[in-house]
Design a protein around this motif. Structure first.
Motif, PDB file in Angstrom:
ATOM      1  N   ARG A  29       0.834  -1.214   0.000  1.00 29.81           N
ATOM      2  CA  ARG A  29       0.000   0.000   0.000  1.00 29.81           C
ATOM      3  C   ARG A  29       0.867   1.262   0.000  1.00 29.81           C
ATOM      4  O   ARG A  29       0.550   2.239  -0.681  1.00 29.81           O
ATOM      5  CB  ARG A  29      -0.916  -0.007   1.225  1.00 29.81           C
ATOM      6  N   ARG A  30       1.961   1.229   0.745  1.00 25.17           N
ATOM      7  CA  ARG A  30       2.848   2.390   0.813  1.00 25.17           C
ATOM      8  C   ARG A  30       3.449   2.704  -0.560  1.00 25.17           C
ATOM      9  O   ARG A  30       3.523   3.862  -0.977  1.00 25.17           O
ATOM     10  CB  ARG A  30       3.963   2.117   1.826  1.00 25.17           C
ATOM     11  N   GLU A  33       0.719   4.154  -2.811  1.00 30.70           N
ATOM     12  CA  GLU A  33       0.265   5.490  -2.427  1.00 30.70           C
ATOM     13  C   GLU A  33       1.378   6.535  -2.522  1.00 30.70           C
ATOM     14  O   GLU A  33       1.158   7.643  -3.014  1.00 30.70           O
ATOM     15  CB  GLU A  33      -0.290   5.454  -1.000  1.00 30.70           C
ATOM     16  N   ARG A  34       2.570   6.175  -2.049  1.00 28.81           N
ATOM     17  CA  ARG A  34       3.648   7.160  -1.974  1.00 28.81           C
ATOM     18  C   ARG A  34       4.711   6.996  -3.053  1.00 28.81           C
ATOM     19  O   ARG A  34       5.279   7.976  -3.537  1.00 28.81           O
ATOM     20  CB  ARG A  34       4.320   7.084  -0.598  1.00 28.81           C
ATOM     21  N   ARG A 187      -3.298  -1.988  -7.798  1.00 30.62           N
ATOM     22  CA  ARG A 187      -4.007  -1.488  -6.613  1.00 30.62           C
ATOM     23  C   ARG A 187      -4.840  -2.562  -5.941  1.00 30.62           C
ATOM     24  O   ARG A 187      -5.215  -2.423  -4.773  1.00 30.62           O
ATOM     25  CB  ARG A 187      -4.893  -0.303  -7.014  1.00 30.62           C
TER      26      ARG A 187
END
Length: 356
Positions: A29-30, A33-34, A187
């Motif tokens: 997820r990191r 997202e980032r 995703r």
């Protein structure tokens, strides 16, 4: 939690590896997202240079991640790729012409001297150099023109787990960026990754069949082949079981002779063209009475001696390796515990291997 219970937890064999495996959905997820925007920007800048082919440089688990990138680049982009032999430059002093060549060096620590020396030599020879590491302040990142941070956070266990899956996802997003795409299909990964890791009891039961194994064979084809190689490495470096990894095509050309009804075989079966290409191998293994365990679709698991059904519905074949390796990491962990060993303390292993 009592002080006694806390102390027991801190001394539990494999607690570091176990904790880092559990972090993987959060790491994915990191990155999504980032990390994704930075990866896509790096890919855009490299694509503008129009590299004519790609060389991949790595060792250990990172070498298996690099092999995954080779499949992506050749299948998705049609770019010829090769895996470098670092000693040609670091030991023999060769200086190939690397103008307009993209050299991707994958290294969790970014600190291995031969990787740094090889990348420096590639850049001096005219290559476009990209480091994919878990350490943006590493010597490797410093000598490379471009850098991708896999954002896995500190990894203390000697067997790499979260940095491996983080590298796969970062490389997938990078190749998508080279194509001018955003890699949106990725995703969907964190949720099924959590589902797989939550099924550790299934893996523990599966591990019992390998407690006294003297050797193992792991096979796959296509995108699953890097998973087979990484799974074999994990088993060898944690439990010390000699685990041999083969492409299904190579397995049929001789090594199949060593497979019998007491030789454990694990087949990583992608849900897609790689799985279709592996089917003749699965048929031959069943014909030889092999103890065949499958990691893959339900129908393939049902036709084998046992296995682990992967939640791959809606996950493209090229992303399945990020899920495929999770039960095999757990298997290496559980087999090691069952054999009375500590996955956090493999003998004679170091986090950064120094070769010259």
């Amino acid at each position: 939690m009592s002080a006694t219970h806390s102390a027991e937890q801190s001394e539990r064999p494999g607690r570091i590896m176990s904790g880092e495996m559990a972090e993987q959905p959060a790491v994915l997820r990191r990155i999504l997202e980032r990390g994704a925007p930075l990866i896509h920007e790096t890919a855009r800048r490299i694509a503008a240079r129009a590299p004519r082919f790609v060389l991949l440089t790595a060792r250990g688990s990172s070498d298996n991640a690099a092999l995954y990138a080779k499949y992506l680049l050749e299948i998705q982009l049609g770019l010829p790729c090769g895996l470098t032999s670092m000693s040609t430059t670091t030991a023999y002093g060769a200086r190939p012409d690397l103008r307009d060549v993209l050299v991707i060096t994958v290294s969790q620590s970014g600190g291995s001297p031969d990787l740094v020396a090889s990348t420096r030599a590639a850049r001096e020879a005219g290559a476009i150099t990209l480091a994919v590491t878990n350490n943006p302040d590493s010597p490797l990142a410093a000598v490379s023109e471009f850098h991708v941070d896999v954002l896995a956070g500190p990894e203390k266990a000697l067997p790499a787990t979260k940095t491996y899956t983080a590298s796969l996802l970062a490389l997938y997003l990078f190749v998508a960026g080279l194509r001018g795409e955003d890699g949106a299909a990725a995703r969907a990964l964190p949720d099924p990754a959590e589902q797989v890791l939550a099924r550790q009891d299934e893996i523990r039961r599966l591990a019992s069949r390998y407690r006294f194994a003297e050797r193992m064979v792991i096979t796959s084809r296509g995108y699953g082949y890097p998973t087979a190689k990484e799974a074999a490495l994990k088993l060898m470096e944690t439990s010390y079981i000699p685990a041999l990894s083969y492409s299904g095509a190579d397995l049929l050309h001789g090594p199949l002779a060593m497979v019998d009804n007491i030789s454990p075989v694990i087949a990583v079966v992608p849900d897609g063209k790689g799985g279709e290409a592996l089917q003749p191998v699965l048929d031959r293994l069943r014909g030889r009475g092999a103890d065949l365990v499958v990691v893959g679709p339900a129908a393939q698991v049902e036709a084998a001696s046992g296995g682990f059904v992967l939640p791959t519905e809606g996950v493209p074949e090229e992303l399945q390796p990020i899920l495929e390796i999770l039960p095999l990491q757990l298997l290496a962990y559980e087999v090691t515990i069952a054999r009375g060993q500590d996955p956090d303390a493999p003998r004679a292993l170091a986090k950064v291997t120094e070769t010259h």
